[in-house]
Motif scaffolding. Structure first.
Motif, PDB file in Angstrom:
ATOM      1  N   VAL A   1      23.848  62.385  61.769  1.00  0.00           N
ATOM      2  CA  VAL A   1      25.140  63.048  61.527  1.00  0.00           C
ATOM      3  C   VAL A   1      25.195  63.710  60.153  1.00  0.00           C
ATOM      4  N   ALA A   2      24.280  63.348  59.249  1.00  0.00           N
ATOM      5  CA  ALA A   2      24.291  63.943  57.913  1.00  0.00           C
ATOM      6  C   ALA A   2      22.930  63.758  57.263  1.00  0.00           C
ATOM      7  N   ILE A   3      22.549  64.714  56.408  1.00  0.00           N
ATOM      8  CA  ILE A   3      21.340  64.608  55.605  1.00  0.00           C
ATOM      9  C   ILE A   3      21.694  64.957  54.167  1.00  0.00           C
ATOM     10  N   GLY A   4      20.881  64.487  53.229  1.00  0.00           N
ATOM     11  CA  GLY A   4      21.133  64.781  51.822  1.00  0.00           C
ATOM     12  C   GLY A   4      19.979  64.327  50.971  1.00  0.00           C
ATOM     13  N   LYS A   5      20.159  64.418  49.658  1.00  0.00           N
ATOM     14  CA  LYS A   5      19.167  63.938  48.704  1.00  0.00           C
ATOM     15  C   LYS A   5      19.834  62.988  47.723  1.00  0.00           C
ATOM     16  N   GLN A   6      19.212  61.835  47.528  1.00  0.00           N
ATOM     17  CA  GLN A   6      19.649  60.795  46.592  1.00  0.00           C
ATOM     18  C   GLN A   6      20.957  60.124  47.025  1.00  0.00           C
ATOM     19  N   SER A   7      21.980  60.911  47.367  1.00  0.00           N
ATOM     20  CA  SER A   7      23.223  60.329  47.878  1.00  0.00           C
ATOM     21  C   SER A   7      23.884  61.329  48.818  1.00  0.00           C
ATOM     22  N   LEU A   8      24.659  60.818  49.760  1.00  0.00           N
ATOM     23  CA  LEU A   8      25.375  61.700  50.672  1.00  0.00           C
ATOM     24  C   LEU A   8      26.691  61.055  51.071  1.00  0.00           C
ATOM     25  N   HIS A   9      27.639  61.912  51.451  1.00  0.00           N
ATOM     26  CA  HIS A   9      28.949  61.478  51.921  1.00  0.00           C
ATOM     27  C   HIS A   9      29.210  62.139  53.275  1.00  0.00           C
ATOM     28  N   PHE A  10      29.709  61.366  54.205  1.00  0.00           N
ATOM     29  CA  PHE A  10      30.042  61.892  55.533  1.00  0.00           C
ATOM     30  C   PHE A  10      31.395  61.344  55.933  1.00  0.00           C
ATOM     31  N   THR A  11      32.280  62.237  56.400  1.00  0.00           N
ATOM     32  CA  THR A  11      33.634  61.836  56.756  1.00  0.00           C
ATOM     33  C   THR A  11      33.832  61.894  58.262  1.00  0.00           C
ATOM     34  N   LEU A  12      34.245  60.773  58.825  1.00  0.00           N
ATOM     35  CA  LEU A  12      34.696  60.732  60.213  1.00  0.00           C
ATOM     36  C   LEU A  12      36.201  60.973  60.194  1.00  0.00           C
ATOM     37  N   LEU A  13      36.625  62.133  60.695  1.00  0.00           N
ATOM     38  CA  LEU A  13      38.027  62.498  60.650  1.00  0.00           C
ATOM     39  C   LEU A  13      38.807  61.762  61.743  1.00  0.00           C
ATOM     40  N   LYS A  14      39.916  61.138  61.323  1.00  0.00           N
ATOM     41  CA  LYS A  14      40.799  60.439  62.266  1.00  0.00           C
ATOM     42  C   LYS A  14      39.973  59.674  63.297  1.00  0.00           C
ATOM     43  N   ILE A  15      39.212  58.752  62.793  1.00  0.00           N
ATOM     44  CA  ILE A  15      38.214  58.055  63.597  1.00  0.00           C
ATOM     45  C   ILE A  15      38.832  57.428  64.855  1.00  0.00           C
ATOM     46  N   SER A  16      38.185  57.639  65.969  1.00  0.00           N
ATOM     47  CA  SER A  16      38.682  57.118  67.242  1.00  0.00           C
ATOM     48  C   SER A  16      38.061  55.756  67.535  1.00  0.00           C
ATOM     49  N   ARG A  17      38.685  55.033  68.447  1.00  0.00           N
ATOM     50  CA  ARG A  17      38.199  53.691  68.769  1.00  0.00           C
ATOM     51  C   ARG A  17      36.831  53.721  69.456  1.00  0.00           C
ATOM     52  N   SER A  18      36.382  54.904  69.891  1.00  0.00           N
ATOM     53  CA  SER A  18      35.060  54.981  70.517  1.00  0.00           C
ATOM     54  C   SER A  18      33.948  54.665  69.517  1.00  0.00           C
ATOM     55  N   TYR A  19      34.239  54.740  68.204  1.00  0.00           N
ATOM     56  CA  TYR A  19      33.242  54.423  67.180  1.00  0.00           C
ATOM     57  C   TYR A  19      33.193  52.928  66.864  1.00  0.00           C
ATOM     58  N   ASP A  20      34.117  52.162  67.405  1.00  0.00           N
ATOM     59  CA  ASP A  20      34.177  50.747  67.054  1.00  0.00           C
ATOM     60  C   ASP A  20      32.880  50.029  67.407  1.00  0.00           C
ATOM     61  N   ARG A  21      32.343  49.304  66.434  1.00  0.00           N
ATOM     62  CA  ARG A  21      31.134  48.482  66.563  1.00  0.00           C
ATOM     63  C   ARG A  21      29.867  49.310  66.807  1.00  0.00           C
ATOM     64  N   LYS A  22      29.930  50.597  66.450  1.00  0.00           N
ATOM     65  CA  LYS A  22      28.726  51.418  66.465  1.00  0.00           C
ATOM     66  C   LYS A  22      27.880  51.089  65.234  1.00  0.00           C
ATOM     67  N   THR A  23      26.582  51.271  65.351  1.00  0.00           N
ATOM     68  CA  THR A  23      25.669  50.973  64.245  1.00  0.00           C
ATOM     69  C   THR A  23      25.454  52.214  63.377  1.00  0.00           C
ATOM     70  N   ILE A  24      25.641  52.026  62.066  1.00  0.00           N
ATOM     71  CA  ILE A  24      25.357  53.078  61.086  1.00  0.00           C
ATOM     72  C   ILE A  24      24.030  52.738  60.423  1.00  0.00           C
ATOM     73  N   THR A  25      23.159  53.721  60.302  1.00  0.00           N
ATOM     74  CA  THR A  25      21.864  53.510  59.659  1.00  0.00           C
ATOM     75  C   THR A  25      21.613  54.620  58.648  1.00  0.00           C
ATOM     76  N   CYS A  26      21.154  54.233  57.475  1.00  0.00           N
ATOM     77  CA  CYS A  26      20.795  55.216  56.450  1.00  0.00           C
ATOM     78  C   CYS A  26      19.325  55.017  56.081  1.00  0.00           C
ATOM     79  N   TYR A  27      18.545  56.081  56.229  1.00  0.00           N
ATOM     80  CA  TYR A  27      17.124  56.058  55.897  1.00  0.00           C
ATOM     81  C   TYR A  27      16.886  56.863  54.626  1.00  0.00           C
TER      82      TYR A  27
END
Length: 294
Positions: A156-182
């Protein structure tokens, strides 16, 4: 003197072995030199197969001249790459006009990568219907590490050293989804440093439902009616109203809360018991489910 630069240079991980190939071969009438340049440094590494004995000991024990020497082929091999090996390596044959250059970049993995605001149980808290900013930061690394942020395996997002990603008005479909940062290096497709968390949302209660399609009672018998709402986290609270003026009669109700272990959400049943007379005939009874965190 003409200089021919190799297209993109070379990138390799710290601790690995790299071979820098010289595209020309030497004849009996010349010698092939390997030089190293970085800033004000300018060192001769080798002449043909002979390594410069005056090099620092740390370099001497890590370099070797490879290739088929019988045909005048001399390549420079460096093992256990260090950050100090970053720089430009030149090969040329004495008496010729061309210098061939390799820009070597030694990639150092970051010491760690972290998703901000993750709780001790590896959960990232959010609230249904509100914006959620996800921040991922790498610590250290050279050059600046590339970052990839994934939700349920999708970038959902790429960057260098640090990044910020905004989920706007997050819906319940995201509940308990796994976030991974590599964190790693895109050029060599190397991503070994990783952090993960689970999105855990405060959830609004779903629309309440009356357990009875209609209610009838006698003047001498208290009104008894129940509402149920599913899917809340934390558990919902009910408010009851009756009559044309929406009189709050919640004090006359009781609630039962049940945790659904598979979804970690609550179902709440509220029952109103209220004495009425004929003036309430055909009046509306309303139940409202809400929770304070959503």
């Amino acid at each position: 003197m003409t200089t021919s630069a190799l297209a993109n240079g070379l990138s390799s991980l710290k601790g690995s072995t790299v071979q820098l190939e010289c595209p020309v071969t030497v004849t009996d009438s010349g010698n092939l030199h390997w030089n190293f340049r970085f800033g004000s440094q300018d060192m001769i590494y080798s002449i043909n197969s002979r390594i410069n004995p005056h090099l620092p000991a740390d370099i001497l024990e890590r370099i070797n001249i490879t290739g088929n020497h019988t045909i005048g082929e001399y390549h420079l091999s460096i093992r256990e790459l260090q950050e100090s090996d970053n720089g430009i390596y030149e090969c040329y044959i004495t008496g010729t006009a061309s210098v061939y250059r390799h820009q070597l970049t030694v990639i150092v993995d970051p010491s760690s990568v972290n998703i901000d605001n993750v709780l001790e149980d590896e959960k990232l808290q959010g609230t249904e219907g509100k914006d959620l900013i996800i921040t991922c930061r790498a610590v250290g690394g050279q050059p600046q590490p590339d970052l990839k942020l994934l939700i349920s395996g999708i970038i959902v997002a790429i960057g260098k050293q640090s990044l910020h990603f905004t989920l706007l008005k997050i819906s319940r479909s995201y509940d308990r989804k796994t976030i991974t940062c590599y964190a790693g290096n895109e050029e060599i497709s190397h991503y070994q440093i990783v952090d993960s968390a689970k999105l855990y949302l405060n959830l609004k209660p779903l629309w309440p439902i009356f357990l009875q399609k209609s209610v009838s009672t006698e003047e001498t018998v208290p009104l008894n009616v129940s509402c149920i709402s599913h899917g809340s986290r934390p558990a919902a609270n009910f408010t009851w109203f009756i009559g044309q003026t929406n009189m709050d009669v919640t004090i006359n109700s009781t609630e039962t809360k049940t945790l659904n272990l598979s979804t970690e959400t609550f179902s709440v049943t509220s029952t109103l018991s209220y004495s009425v007379d004929r003036t309430y005939n055909r009046q509306m009874v309303t139940c409202k489910a809400s929770n304070i965190n959503v």
